[in-house]
Scaffold this active site. Structure first.
Site: not given
Length: 279
Positions: A135, A195
């Site tokens: 990010k 994940e």
């Protein structure tokens, strides 16, 4: 040392070109005599962790190759308010033209390093390692991830190319965690991060060949259960919504890593100034 792959000269040239535009620094050209010289001091106005001084120096040297620069601290140093970071002496016009680009860079990167150091301190003694994320601002990833390292974190994957990260959307299309991981294994990918947001996904991910589990949006108790189920077979990473007031409990769950997007998404610029005086 700046990160591998970062072209400092190209970054400085592009940044100065954006600022100078087609007409150059019309204020300095009009107001400051060509022969004028300045001395300057860059200093911290608050307690910070420093990052970006080498790039700041490059801005000044690009516009005045004869500028004298004394760097007083190194990147990664933790300094108190009022600390002098750099002293300069050179052509006044060049120093004024380079000032904003140099300061913007050091303020931004030091802000990231400072916030990162705060998170690193918050998990000290837990055994967990802080990771950054992807990010980042487009075009600034190498620098922002460099800044997190200066603050004491480790880098997560640098991009889409250096590790597979199988997330919920990949799982949905592939038909489950196991099939998604199996496809990554079949493609010959060595690092496969998966994940999971439920405990019942862990065994299927590991059986299929996951090399790293990202435990998404789990509270400390659930994280501890996940760590126990994994039992050291692969590294575990807590991720999702981690804040400064929650990170220590998350880290204490026994996870290997805690990743925090806020390090690069939400870091305020550090308060750093640069004062000039005519010689």
């Amino acid at each position: 040392m700046l990160p591998d792959g970062f072209d400092c000269a190209a970054f400085v040239a592009a940044t100065l070109a954006e600022d100078l535009g087609p007409g150059g620094d019309i204020t300095s050209q009009a107001v400051i005599p060509a022969e004028a010289r300045f001395t300057g001091v860059m200093d911290s106005r608050e307690a910070i962790t420093v990052a970006g001084l080498e790039i700041a120096e490059a801005f000044f040297r690009t516009l005045d190759p004869d500028v004298a620069i004394e760097r007083l601290v190194e990147d990664g140093a933790r300094v108190v308010a009022g600390t002098e970071l750099m002293r300069l002496s050179g052509a006044a016009r060049a120093m004024l033209t380079a000032e904003r680009s140099a300061l913007n860079t050091v303020q931004h990167l030091s802000g990231i390093a400072t916030l990162t150091a705060t998170y690193v301190d918050a998990i000290a003694g837990t055994g967990a390692t802080l990771l950054d994320t992807r990010k980042t601002i487009p075009g600034l990833r190498l620098l922002e991830k460099y800044a997190t390292r200066m603050g004491g974190a480790q880098n997560h994957r640098m991009g889409l190319w250096d590790a597979a990260m199988i997330k919920d959307n990949h799982v949905a299309v592939a038909g489950g965690v196991g099939p998604a991981v199996a496809r990554a294994v079949a493609a010959g990918i060595e690092r496969i991060i998966v994940e999971v947001d439920r405990l019942d996904q862990i065994e299927s991910a590991l059986a299929a060949g996951a090399t790293h589990l990202l435990l998404d949006n789990m509270g400390p108790q659930m994280l501890a259960e996940a760590v126990a189920l994994v039992d050291g077979r692969v590294p575990t990473e807590a991720s999702g919504g981690v804040r400064l007031d929650t990170i220590r409990a998350i880290a204490a769950s026994g996870v290997t890593y805690v990743s925090v997007g806020r390090l690069t998404q939400s870091a305020p610029a550090a308060d750093i100034g640069l004062d000039f005086a005519a010689v």
